[in-house]
Motif scaffolding. Structure first.
Motif, mmCIF file in Angstrom:
data_model
loop_
_atom_site.group_PDB
_atom_site.id
_atom_site.type_symbol
_atom_site.label_atom_id
_atom_site.label_comp_id
_atom_site.label_asym_id
_atom_site.label_seq_id
_atom_site.Cartn_x
_atom_site.Cartn_y
_atom_site.Cartn_z
ATOM 1 N N UNK A 254 0.723 -1.299 -0.015
ATOM 2 C CA UNK A 254 0.021 -0.070 -0.117
ATOM 3 C C UNK A 254 0.944 1.259 -0.123
ATOM 4 N N UNK A 255 1.855 1.205 0.926
ATOM 5 C CA UNK A 255 2.763 2.578 0.946
ATOM 6 C C UNK A 255 3.679 2.647 -0.352
ATOM 7 N N UNK A 256 3.962 1.625 -1.009
ATOM 8 C CA UNK A 256 4.754 1.623 -2.399
ATOM 9 C C UNK A 256 3.623 1.936 -3.432
ATOM 10 N N UNK A 257 2.744 1.687 -3.325
ATOM 11 C CA UNK A 257 1.640 2.174 -4.597
ATOM 12 C C UNK A 257 1.339 3.644 -4.394
ATOM 13 N N UNK A 258 1.287 4.215 -3.055
ATOM 14 C CA UNK A 258 1.151 5.676 -2.892
ATOM 15 C C UNK A 258 2.076 6.369 -3.261
ATOM 16 N N UNK A 259 3.349 5.689 -3.033
ATOM 17 C CA UNK A 259 4.553 6.502 -3.660
ATOM 18 C C UNK A 259 4.501 6.593 -5.131
ATOM 19 N N UNK A 260 4.233 5.556 -5.812
ATOM 20 C CA UNK A 260 4.229 5.673 -7.231
ATOM 21 C C UNK A 260 3.182 6.582 -7.606
ATOM 22 N N UNK A 261 2.097 6.670 -7.114
ATOM 23 C CA UNK A 261 0.810 7.669 -7.362
ATOM 24 C C UNK A 261 1.487 9.125 -7.015
ATOM 25 N N UNK A 262 2.386 9.129 -6.152
ATOM 26 C CA UNK A 262 2.672 10.697 -5.776
ATOM 27 C C UNK A 262 3.767 11.266 -7.033
ATOM 28 N N UNK A 263 4.246 10.053 -7.829
ATOM 29 C CA UNK A 263 4.868 10.531 -8.760
ATOM 30 C C UNK A 263 4.327 11.030 -10.158
ATOM 31 N N UNK A 264 3.088 10.534 -10.275
ATOM 32 C CA UNK A 264 2.212 10.702 -11.458
ATOM 33 C C UNK A 264 2.033 12.401 -11.753
ATOM 34 N N UNK A 265 1.739 13.265 -10.846
ATOM 35 C CA UNK A 265 1.648 14.841 -11.156
ATOM 36 C C UNK A 265 3.135 15.180 -11.584
ATOM 37 N N UNK A 266 4.030 14.735 -11.037
ATOM 38 C CA UNK A 266 5.503 15.001 -11.543
ATOM 39 C C UNK A 266 5.890 14.596 -13.050
ATOM 40 N N UNK A 267 5.249 13.445 -13.129
ATOM 41 C CA UNK A 267 5.336 13.167 -14.485
ATOM 42 C C UNK A 267 4.739 13.866 -15.656
ATOM 43 N N UNK A 268 3.244 14.130 -15.262
ATOM 44 C CA UNK A 268 2.287 14.803 -16.150
ATOM 45 C C UNK A 268 3.061 16.201 -16.462
ATOM 46 N N UNK A 269 3.599 16.900 -15.252
ATOM 47 C CA UNK A 269 4.199 18.199 -15.462
ATOM 48 C C UNK A 269 5.441 18.214 -16.322
ATOM 49 N N UNK A 270 6.121 17.142 -16.601
ATOM 50 C CA UNK A 270 7.171 16.978 -17.368
ATOM 51 C C UNK A 270 7.163 16.317 -18.731
ATOM 52 N N UNK A 271 5.692 15.890 -18.949
ATOM 53 C CA UNK A 271 5.521 14.986 -20.208
ATOM 54 C C UNK A 271 6.045 13.844 -20.389
ATOM 55 N N UNK A 272 6.144 13.221 -19.026
ATOM 56 C CA UNK A 272 7.010 11.761 -19.203
ATOM 57 C C UNK A 272 6.184 10.990 -18.452
ATOM 58 N N UNK A 273 6.538 9.533 -18.414
ATOM 59 C CA UNK A 273 5.732 8.612 -17.595
ATOM 60 C C UNK A 273 6.192 8.525 -16.192
ATOM 61 N N UNK A 274 5.454 7.636 -15.352
ATOM 62 C CA UNK A 274 6.107 7.562 -13.820
ATOM 63 C C UNK A 274 7.324 6.811 -13.812
ATOM 64 N N UNK A 275 7.667 5.866 -14.780
ATOM 65 C CA UNK A 275 9.050 5.094 -14.824
ATOM 66 C C UNK A 275 10.122 6.345 -15.168
ATOM 67 N N UNK A 276 9.762 7.236 -15.779
ATOM 68 C CA UNK A 276 10.969 8.063 -16.225
ATOM 69 C C UNK A 276 11.077 8.849 -15.015
#
Length: 224
Positions: A167-189
């Motif tokens: 659960x904590x790991x999935x929350x961290x991954x989700x926290x990266x999603x807005x950062x990814x959107x702001x830079x026009x890349x994916x969560x993995x990037x």
């Protein structure tokens, strides 16, 4: 070209394996030769709770690292490295021969190798991080439902990252999603960019299918 050897086979066997590899590949040397784990003398197979304990059959670090240093001195490898070794073990190896590179596990989820990376930076040693996407958790494609559907034989079904820590790991991954959107890349990037910002280079196993796309995308992401 990189190759690796498990320390538990013993230094002399490791040298013989390298000779066999050079002959099969028809090359004079490999670019990087690494010891993947300190020798415990026991199995390195992961069984949910960790790896085998140290036994009297273990090969001392001083012995297998001297063999690695000799192989480099003979011109059969360009660089030698250690993976999954502690700062104390790295220091012991450095007294014998320079540790050209280390390969620790390192990601936004697993930051336990911070001390090893700091040691490397202080000693002019390169860092190749393995599992920067934490076995897929930081790709932005995992969910609790996907983890629940993993087959019984999958090692992740017994690992804390996919059980008690999921659960904590999935929350961290989700926290990266807005950062990814702001830079026009994916969560993995973004996850890989985080590792690069820590002065570690993601290893070749970080994304078997599409790694070049993810690594190129991570170069566009900058932490601000």
């Amino acid at each position: 070209m990189a190759a690796g050897v498990e320390a538990q086979v013993g230094g002399h066997v490791g040298g013989r394996e390298l000779e066999d590899s050079l002959r099969r590949l028809n090359v004079e040397r490999v670019d990087l030769y690494q010891v993947h784990y300190p020798d415990t003398g026991e199995s390195l197979e992961y069984a949910g709770g960790g790896f085998g304990a140290v036994s009297p059959n273990a090969t001392p670090l001083e012995e297998y690292w001297q063999v690695m240093a000799d192989l480099k001195a003979e011109g059969k490898v360009r660089a030698i490295g250690l993976s999954n070794h502690s700062p104390e073990e790295l220091a012991a190896a450095e007294r014998i021969a320079h540790v050209d590179v280390i390969q620790p596990p390192f990601s936004a989820i697993n930051r336990s190798a911070a001390a090893e990376i700091a040691w490397a930076h202080a000693h002019g040693t390169g860092v190749i991080a393995y599992s920067p996407l934490q076995s897929g958790l930081l790709t932005g494609t995992f969910s609790a439902e996907r983890v629940a559907s993993l087959p019984d034989g999958d090692w992740r079904t017994a690992h804390h990252d996919f059980t008690t820590g999921l659960a904590a790991n999935l929350r961290l991954a989700e926290a990266l999603r807005p950062v990814a959107a702001r830079h026009g890349v994916g969560v993995a990037e973004v996850a890989i960019a985080w590792v690069l910002a820590c002065r570690a280079s993601p290893g070749p196993s970080s994304a078997p299918a599409g790694r070049s796309r993810w690594t190129a995308g991570s170069a566009r992401a900058r932490w601000t």
